[in-house]
Every structure is written in C-alpha cells, then in structure tokens.
Design a protein around this motif. Structure first.
Motif, PDB file in Angstrom:
ATOM      1  N   GLY A  33      -0.693  -1.335  -2.685  1.00  0.00           N
ATOM      2  CA  GLY A  33      -0.290   0.061  -2.770  1.00  0.00           C
ATOM      3  C   GLY A  33      -1.253   0.986  -2.053  1.00  0.00           C
ATOM      4  N   THR A  36      -0.904   0.522   1.701  1.00  0.00           N
ATOM      5  CA  THR A  36       0.329   1.148   2.167  1.00  0.00           C
ATOM      6  C   THR A  36       0.165   2.660   2.262  1.00  0.00           C
ATOM      7  OG1 THR A  36       1.622  -0.629   1.163  1.00  0.00           O
ATOM      8  CG2 THR A  36       2.800   1.385   1.698  1.00  0.00           C
ATOM      9  N   TRP A  37      -0.460   3.245   1.256  1.00  0.00           N
ATOM     10  CA  TRP A  37      -0.692   4.691   1.253  1.00  0.00           C
ATOM     11  C   TRP A  37      -1.660   5.082   2.370  1.00  0.00           C
ATOM     12  CZ3 TRP A  37      -5.217   7.431  -0.375  1.00  0.00           C
ATOM     13  CH2 TRP A  37      -5.051   8.816  -0.424  1.00  0.00           C
ATOM     14  N   ASN A  41       2.077   6.017   4.639  1.00  0.00           N
ATOM     15  CA  ASN A  41       3.361   6.088   3.940  1.00  0.00           C
ATOM     16  C   ASN A  41       3.276   7.065   2.774  1.00  0.00           C
ATOM     17  OD1 ASN A  41       4.219   4.170   5.703  1.00  0.00           O
ATOM     18  ND2 ASN A  41       4.330   2.515   4.229  1.00  0.00           N
ATOM     19  N   ARG A  42       4.424   7.480   2.301  1.00  0.00           N
ATOM     20  CA  ARG A  42       4.488   8.393   1.172  1.00  0.00           C
ATOM     21  C   ARG A  42       4.031   7.685  -0.108  1.00  0.00           C
ATOM     22  NH1 ARG A  42      10.271  11.383   2.213  1.00  0.00           N
ATOM     23  NH2 ARG A  42       9.635  12.420   4.128  1.00  0.00           N
ATOM     24  N   PRO A  43       3.561   8.451  -1.089  1.00  0.00           N
ATOM     25  CA  PRO A  43       3.108   7.833  -2.341  1.00  0.00           C
ATOM     26  C   PRO A  43       4.189   7.013  -3.049  1.00  0.00           C
ATOM     27  CG  PRO A  43       2.296  10.071  -2.200  1.00  0.00           C
ATOM     28  CD  PRO A  43       3.233   9.879  -1.041  1.00  0.00           C
ATOM     29  N   ALA A  46       4.330   3.717  -1.448  1.00  0.00           N
ATOM     30  CA  ALA A  46       3.152   2.931  -1.794  1.00  0.00           C
ATOM     31  C   ALA A  46       3.273   2.338  -3.195  1.00  0.00           C
ATOM     32  CB  ALA A  46       1.897   3.792  -1.692  1.00  0.00           C
TER      33      ALA A  46
END
Length: 74
Positions: A33, A36-37, A41-43, A46
């Motif tokens: 997560g 990804t964040w 990327n958007r929360p 994530a």
C-alpha cells in the motif's frame, strides 16, 4: 504424553503460526500500500492494493502451512 495433550499442543502451535502468518501479511500488505501510494496513486487505490496483497499473502502462506504439516495420508 497423552493424545489429548498432543492435540492441545498442536492447536497451540497452529494459533502461533496463524498469528505469525497474519503479522507477515499485514507487513507485506502495508508495504504494498505504501509503495503504491508513493508511486503517485490515489489513497483509495493504495488501500485496495494493500488489502489485495494482504489477502493473497494470507492465502499463499496458509496453503504452504497446510502443505508442510500434511501427514501424507488421504
């Protein structure tokens, strides 16, 4: 050692392994997560990536645990 105490010891070990598997999956899911964040990327995306990774990690580790502790009889 009686059969009942052996079963109790086996259950205690299973609980310990389940806790270890869950902890490992939480760490792997959190890392996924966060990565990804950090990639922009958007929360929400994530969180979905981390949750999916957590679930996949639990499934894989439980499958490995079941394979490693199988007695070999059908």
């Amino acid at each position: 050692m009686t059969t009942n105490s052996r079963n109790r010891a086996r259950d205690d070990h299973r609980a310990l392994w389940l806790a270890l598997i869950t902890l490992t999956a939480v760490i792997v899911g959190a890392a996924a997560g966060l990565l990804t964040w950090a990639a922009g990327n958007r929360p929400a995306g994530a969180v979905l990536a981390g949750g999916g990774t957590f679930g996949a990690t639990v499934l894989v580790l439980l499958t490995v645990f079941a394979f490693m502790t199988a007695t070999g009889s059908d």
